[in-house]
Motif scaffolding. Sequence first.
Motif, mmCIF file in Angstrom:
data_model
loop_
_atom_site.group_PDB
_atom_site.id
_atom_site.type_symbol
_atom_site.label_atom_id
_atom_site.label_comp_id
_atom_site.label_asym_id
_atom_site.label_seq_id
_atom_site.Cartn_x
_atom_site.Cartn_y
_atom_site.Cartn_z
ATOM 1 N N ALA A 1 0.947 9.348 23.667
ATOM 2 C CA ALA A 1 1.815 8.322 23.069
ATOM 3 C C ALA A 1 2.615 7.559 24.125
ATOM 4 N N ASP A 2 2.767 8.168 25.296
ATOM 5 C CA ASP A 2 3.438 7.454 26.376
ATOM 6 C C ASP A 2 2.602 6.276 26.863
ATOM 7 N N TYR A 3 1.292 6.376 26.681
ATOM 8 C CA TYR A 3 0.395 5.311 27.154
ATOM 9 C C TYR A 3 0.001 4.343 26.051
ATOM 10 N N LYS A 4 -0.055 4.835 24.791
ATOM 11 C CA LYS A 4 -0.514 3.987 23.686
ATOM 12 C C LYS A 4 0.633 3.719 22.720
ATOM 13 N N LYS A 5 0.703 2.495 22.231
ATOM 14 C CA LYS A 5 1.781 2.152 21.310
ATOM 15 C C LYS A 5 1.643 2.918 20.010
ATOM 16 N N GLU A 6 0.417 3.034 19.536
ATOM 17 C CA GLU A 6 0.193 3.703 18.264
ATOM 18 C C GLU A 6 -0.983 4.651 18.434
ATOM 19 N N VAL A 7 -0.787 5.903 18.062
ATOM 20 C CA VAL A 7 -1.854 6.892 18.183
ATOM 21 C C VAL A 7 -2.684 6.842 16.905
ATOM 22 N N THR A 8 -3.987 6.616 17.030
ATOM 23 C CA THR A 8 -4.835 6.407 15.847
ATOM 24 C C THR A 8 -5.405 7.723 15.337
ATOM 25 N N ASP A 9 -6.058 7.632 14.169
ATOM 26 C CA ASP A 9 -6.681 8.835 13.597
ATOM 27 C C ASP A 9 -7.772 9.380 14.511
ATOM 28 N N GLU A 10 -8.512 8.470 15.163
ATOM 29 C CA GLU A 10 -9.578 8.925 16.076
ATOM 30 C C GLU A 10 -8.951 9.707 17.235
ATOM 31 N N ASP A 11 -7.821 9.201 17.747
ATOM 32 C CA ASP A 11 -7.119 9.932 18.813
ATOM 33 C C ASP A 11 -6.718 11.322 18.320
ATOM 34 N N LEU A 12 -6.277 11.382 17.067
ATOM 35 C CA LEU A 12 -5.751 12.652 16.550
ATOM 36 C C LEU A 12 -6.827 13.720 16.443
ATOM 37 N N GLU B 1 0.806 -1.213 0.000
ATOM 38 C CA GLU B 1 0.000 0.000 0.000
ATOM 39 C C GLU B 1 0.843 1.267 0.000
ATOM 40 N N GLY B 2 1.951 1.231 0.663
ATOM 41 C CA GLY B 2 2.805 2.420 0.671
ATOM 42 C C GLY B 2 3.449 2.586 2.026
ATOM 43 N N THR B 3 4.289 3.575 2.085
ATOM 44 C CA THR B 3 4.973 3.873 3.330
ATOM 45 C C THR B 3 3.950 4.225 4.409
ATOM 46 N N ARG B 4 4.183 3.764 5.624
ATOM 47 C CA ARG B 4 3.309 4.129 6.753
ATOM 48 C C ARG B 4 4.124 4.952 7.723
ATOM 49 N N LEU B 5 3.672 6.133 8.001
ATOM 50 C CA LEU B 5 4.315 6.889 9.064
ATOM 51 C C LEU B 5 3.479 6.640 10.309
ATOM 52 N N VAL B 6 4.009 5.837 11.212
ATOM 53 C CA VAL B 6 3.267 5.471 12.408
ATOM 54 C C VAL B 6 3.509 6.533 13.465
ATOM 55 N N LEU B 7 2.418 7.046 14.032
ATOM 56 C CA LEU B 7 2.581 8.062 15.064
ATOM 57 C C LEU B 7 2.657 7.378 16.419
#
Length: 398
Positions: free
Chosen positions: A364-375, A322-328
């Motif tokens: 981000a200190d609490y979650k491994k990956e910050v999702t779009d909903e979090d954002l 699919e392409g590069t993923r920039l994981v937050l």
Amino acid sequence: MTDYVKIFDTTLRDGEQSPGFALTSPQKVERAHQLARLGVDVIEAGFPAASPDDFAAVERIAREVRGPVIAGLARAVAADIDQCWEAIKDAQRPRIHTFLSSSDIHLEAQFNLKREQAKTRALEMVRHARGYTPDVEFSPMDATRSDWSYVCEVLEAVIDAGATTVNIADTCGFAQPDEFGMMITYIREHVGNIENATLSVHCHNDLGLAVANSLAAIRAGARQIECCVNGIGERAGNAALEELVMALTVRRDHHRVKHGINLDELVPASELLQQFTGIAVQPNKAIVGLNAFAHESGIHQDGMLKDARTYEIMSAAAIGAEGTRLVLGKHSGRHALRRRLEELGLLLTQDELNHAFAGFKSLADYKKEVTDEDLVLIAENGRRAADGVFDAIGHVYR
Ligand SMILES: [Zn+2]
């Protein structure tokens, strides 16, 4: 010597015979069609004498799948070879692949054969297979734990008897890259008629060296590589097809050989196999793992946003991903956060972004990956914090 390396896929034989990777006949046929789209040169469709089911799957693949050579595996036993031929005879280009051990440990402990007897049987069975088809492959099993000069004797005899491919099997994953390259060179120098056959290798991954050994063999002159999609296979698996192919592609300057694989089918081929077997590859698996094109750290994300060549040596799109993923995550920077928020349609002022970034880091200190909903929430809180209503994490000021 040709600069073309044939890719021989044994996912349906060596791969399928490993624990947990069994496929149904219809799945095998679908996979074989996928392998033809992928552009492999040879499909080892199965081991027809192993079971009626295996026979039926090989027969269907031989009848339906056009393009690649369709090979069936057979022990160096006349009845196996007869059955193998029955299964593959309708293929556009059928190949019988027969094998017999060459190491003393196998010959003595398992087969109770003397070297001379084994060599005679090998050449007789190659001759028998040649009675059916001009395309015959012979593998000395456990070749890398064998006396090199005996391996050469056997190869010379089976090539004389009509073998058109000889395949050096590192059955137990014992070889080391430089040593394996030397073995291939030794074979090319000591088998008088080696130019009459394609020299192939089959490497196992017990020490994690299957791909490295295969590449060393190519450098020394091997021109067929046996491998499996996702590196599946007996025990720790075989050389991973996608890793080999991408090493040859990305470092063409170094290896200087060609292959016929359609790169944009690599990820679909990997995904279909994971779907059929229900076994996912590890996230950090080279080429096809979930993280193979994912970047989390701030420095890497910053570079990727400026120019993808800073931290990627190949393009995800080129191999059908699919392409590069920039994981937050907690290692990500402000630049990547702004880019993702913009992609979500959330345009923040610098002040709002600064507040949002503080909120993002603390989440981000609490979650491994910050999702779009979090954002979405983080952006909203950033705006409010900039207005002095909340702090960035959403606490109301009192
Ligand atoms: Zn194997």
